[in-house]
Design a protein around this motif. Structure first.
Motif, short mmCIF file in Angstrom:
data_model
loop_
_atom_site.label_atom_id
_atom_site.label_comp_id
_atom_site.label_asym_id
_atom_site.label_seq_id
_atom_site.Cartn_x
_atom_site.Cartn_y
_atom_site.Cartn_z
N ASN A 98 -19.22 120.91 32.99
CA ASN A 98 -18.35 121.98 32.50
C ASN A 98 -17.09 121.41 31.84
N LEU B 5 -12.90 132.44 26.41
CA LEU B 5 -14.20 132.88 26.96
C LEU B 5 -14.88 131.73 27.70
N ALA B 6 -14.83 130.54 27.11
CA ALA B 6 -15.44 129.38 27.78
C ALA B 6 -14.75 129.09 29.11
N LEU C 84 -13.33 131.24 31.02
CA LEU C 84 -13.76 132.27 31.97
C LEU C 84 -15.16 131.98 32.50
N VAL C 85 -16.07 131.57 31.61
CA VAL C 85 -17.44 131.26 32.04
C VAL C 85 -17.44 130.09 33.01
N VAL C 86 -16.68 129.05 32.68
CA VAL C 86 -16.59 127.89 33.56
C VAL C 86 -16.01 128.29 34.91
N SER C 87 -15.03 129.19 34.90
CA SER C 87 -14.42 129.64 36.15
C SER C 87 -15.42 130.34 37.04
N VAL C 88 -16.23 131.22 36.45
CA VAL C 88 -17.24 131.93 37.23
C VAL C 88 -18.26 130.96 37.80
N ILE C 89 -18.67 129.98 36.97
CA ILE C 89 -19.63 128.97 37.45
C ILE C 89 -19.04 128.15 38.59
N ARG D 133 -19.04 129.85 41.96
CA ARG D 133 -20.34 129.78 42.65
C ARG D 133 -20.62 128.37 43.16
N ALA E 242 -13.13 139.23 36.64
CA ALA E 242 -14.36 138.44 36.62
C ALA E 242 -14.38 137.43 37.76
N ALA F 206 -16.87 137.35 40.97
CA ALA F 206 -17.64 136.15 41.29
C ALA F 206 -17.43 135.74 42.74
#
Length: 375
Positions: free
Chosen positions: A56, A87-88, A90-95, A98, A140, A144
């Motif tokens: 990431n 946006l990237a 945010l996506v990395v944060s959600v990943i 988890r 978001a 998550a």
């Protein structure tokens, strides 16, 4: 006439700040990635880049690099370019949320970058859109966290702390940007009010305040280079009867047509036209002699004799004054507008007020001599 369109100086300055903030943010993330990669014991190979513990991070490096190049290439599209980076993130944060369950390690580096970008979002997108974006980011991450619940107590505390710091960072930036935008709005209104005071609302030409300032400025130039400054005061004859007979709306159309005629005659000579008040107009002619000013006024008289103003036959009287040291004596005859005296008022120790008074006195003589003439 000046162009009042386009962004204000404050808006241009704010855009420049946005540009440099986005550039520095992307550059800082690139530097962070390089430093972390050099210091990280994990070897840098194609496998670790595509499927390692810090994939990431490398994805963020790619997006930041592209974002930096795009910002430098298209500086006016800062808000558009910053979107994919956000946006990237945010996506990395959600990943990473988890992954926290599997690794039991809090990604503090990510938390710091999230907090920083919560503040930057408002600067880039403004208070209203920034508030929506920050709400989406916080929502978001919260969703998550709920999706992988329950977390270990210490991990949950770490993420709650991260969310609180992000909220505080965003709230602080929101209040500051709201204050800046409010002050910008007040400034724009003030500029509009000043502009409306300097631009005549009926004719669209300069108002008296601007013409007075222009004369003062040009007199300073005249004192330095010795070139003359001439002014023409013009007055539409019997304008009150035009208003009484045709109405004030038609009278305004006459004023606009007369102003346009003055501009077309004066601007090729570098002259500036303004409405002095009522049906009186002032033409400022830098570096033009009294004879040139008189010739221009005569030209306008001739045009009025051949063309109607807003479908109405009108005449005008003109008074000329100049800072020039002298002018030719004598009288010049004009068949369409009567006799024109070339013994123009002279102001040896002149000021803007002196020029105006002299032109006004000359205009008075033109009125007294039967109107439709130049004095």
């Amino acid at each position: 006439m000046p162009d009042s369109s386009g962004p204000s100086p404050l808006e241009r300055q704010l855009h420049e700040i946005r540009f440099w903030i986005v550039v520095l943010t992307n550059a800082a993330f690139l530097l962070y990635t390089v430093s972390a990669t050099v210091l990280d014991p994990e070897p840098l190979t194609l496998r670790t880049i595509l499927n390692g513990d810090h994939t990431n991070r490398y994805l963020g490096f790619l997006i930041s690099g592209l974002g930096l190049l795009a910002t430098l290439r298209w500086p006016r599209a800062v808000t558009l370019i910053y979107g994919p980076y956000l946006l990237a993130l945010l996506v990395v944060s959600v990943i990473e949320v988890r992954n926290t369950v599997q690794t039991a390690i809090m990604p503090f580096h990510l938390a710091l970058w999230l907090s920083v970008n919560m503040a930057i979002v408002f600067l880039v997108y403004g208070a209203r859109r920034g508030l929506a974006l920050c709400g989406a980011i916080l929502g978001a991450i919260a969703l998550a966290l709920l999706s992988v619940a329950p977390l270990h107590d210490y991990l949950l505390i770490d993420w709650i702390t991260t969310l609180l710091v992000m909220t505080l960072s965003g709230a602080t930036s929101y209040m500051l940007i709201s204050l800046i935008e409010s002050n910008m709005l007040i400034n724009e209104r003030t500029i509009a009010e000043l502009r409306s005071a300097r631009i005549d609302a009926v004719t669209g030409i300069y108002g008296r305040a601007h013409i007075e300032q222009l004369m003062e400025e040009q007199l300073q130039v005249t004192r330095v280079n010795g070139e003359p400054l001439s002014v023409i005061m013009g007055d539409i004859d019997h304008f009150k009867s035009i208003n009484d007979r045709f109405g004030h709306q038609h009278g305004d159309e006459v004023l606009r047509a007369f102003a346009l005629t003055l501009r077309r005659c004066a601007e090729p000579l570098g002259g500036v036209v303004g409405r002095w008040g009522g049906e009186e107009f002032m033409v400022v002619l830098p570096a033009r002699s009294a004879e040139q000013a008189r010739a221009l006024a005569e030209q306008v008289c001739h045009i009025l004799g051949e063309q109607r103003m807003a479908e109405i036959e009108v005449t005008a009287s003109f008074g000329v004054s100049s800072s020039a040291s002298g002018s030719r004596p004598g009288t010049v005859a004009g068949p369409a507008f009567g006799a024109v005296s070339s013994s123009l008022p002279r102001v040896p120790e002149f000021s803007a007020s002196d020029l105006v008074i002299a032109a006004d006195q000359a205009l008075y003589r033109a009125k007294h001599d039967g109107r439709n003439c130049v004095r």
